[in-house]
Write a protein that holds these residues in place. Structure first.
Motif, short mmCIF file in Angstrom:
data_model
loop_
_atom_site.label_atom_id
_atom_site.label_comp_id
_atom_site.label_asym_id
_atom_site.label_seq_id
_atom_site.Cartn_x
_atom_site.Cartn_y
_atom_site.Cartn_z
N ILE A 4 -5.47 19.77 -32.42
CA ILE A 4 -6.82 20.29 -32.20
C ILE A 4 -7.03 20.61 -30.73
N ALA B 270 -4.37 16.41 -39.23
CA ALA B 270 -5.32 17.21 -38.45
C ALA B 270 -6.33 17.89 -39.37
N ALA C 40 -2.41 13.78 -34.39
CA ALA C 40 -3.03 14.97 -34.98
C ALA C 40 -4.09 15.56 -34.06
N ASP C 41 -4.71 14.71 -33.23
CA ASP C 41 -5.71 15.21 -32.28
C ASP C 41 -5.10 16.23 -31.30
#
Length: 260
Positions: free
Chosen positions: A62, A88, A58-59
């Motif tokens: 970003i 995220a 999920a990073d």
């Protein structure tokens, strides 16, 4: 990508998991109305390397927002990719402006029993019988059996199994190794952490004939997320292919609403 200076980018997360995003096409023309940035999750053919698990990956979403110099982005995620999108949003409050979750893999979030078999009661194609036999069998343990299962289960992804759907089913490669890695090192309380998080405005778009996600799990999923839910008639797991006009209208209306 549609060039619209100043518009909040829409980051698109494919499903699979780790399926080559080619199967998304231009999302029934949605790319002509908003800038679309397609994430190639770890494990997809062009990404290199394997997933660290969708919770950690999920990073990457970003990082895409950072690269775009966007304080927040709108996100469209499909199927398995909805897990990464939710992770995220839960782990990075404020960085996701809105979520549109399309035919999400939903049962894991609430434990609602899958109802795909009941939805398939009116389907008589031998391909559907074959698909459910595969879906109810043992999970693939190597690349060969994984590819055989994908082929066997393809018909269950669509409300109809015409040449259009057959052609689309063959677009976008995915592998057993990548799919397996996607589910590693997921926190045991991931679902609870997501549902307890202050999520951004969320829209769930499902198909009333989605034999893969089912309908009851998708309803419960939307309710647990406090999301707006729309179910499209005569539609399975790929609404931009099966009901392109309805898909484009639903997503276009949603994106216009969150842009106000």
């Amino acid at each position: 990508m549609h060039d619209s200076p100043g518009a909040v980018p829409v980051v698109v997360v494919p499903g699979g998991p780790c399926r080559d995003p080619a199967y998304l096409g231009d999302l029934a023309g949605l790319a002509r109305t908003r800038p679309l940035v397609i994430l190639h999750p770890r494990g997809t053919p062009a990404s290199g390397g394997l997933s660290r698990g969708w919770w950690t990956d999920a990073d990457d979403l970003i990082q895409v927002a950072d690269h775009l110099e966007a304080p927040a982005v709108d996100v469209i995620a499909h199927s398995a990719g909805t897990r990464l999108a939710l992770a995220a949003a839960a782990q990075h409050p404020g960085r996701i402006r809105s979520l549109a979750l399309v035919t999400p893999a939903a049962a894991w979030l609430t434990g609602t029993p899958h109802d795909g078999a009941a939805l398939a009661a009116h389907r008589s194609e031998p391909e559907i019988t074959r698909a459910f036999a595969s879906m109810n069998g043992e999970s693939p343990g190597d690349e060969t059996t994984f590819q055989r299962a994908l082929e066997a289960e393809a018909a269950a992804g669509y409300a109809r199994w015409t040449p259009v759907e057959r052609q689309h089913a063959g677009v976008g490669a995915m592998t057993w190794a990548a799919s397996s890695a996607w589910f590693r090192d997921i926190p045991a309380d991931a679902a609870a952490r997501i549902t307890a998080s202050p999520l951004p405005p969320t829209f769930v778009l499902g198909g009333r004939d989605d034999l893969l996600s089912g309908v009851a799990p998708v309803r419960a999923y939307a309710d647990a997320l406090g999301a707006h839910l729309t179910l499209l008639d005569d539609c399975g797991h790929y609404p931009w292919i099966e009901q392109p006009a309805a898909f484009r209208a639903a997503l276009g209306d949603w994106l216009a609403r969150v842009s106000q």
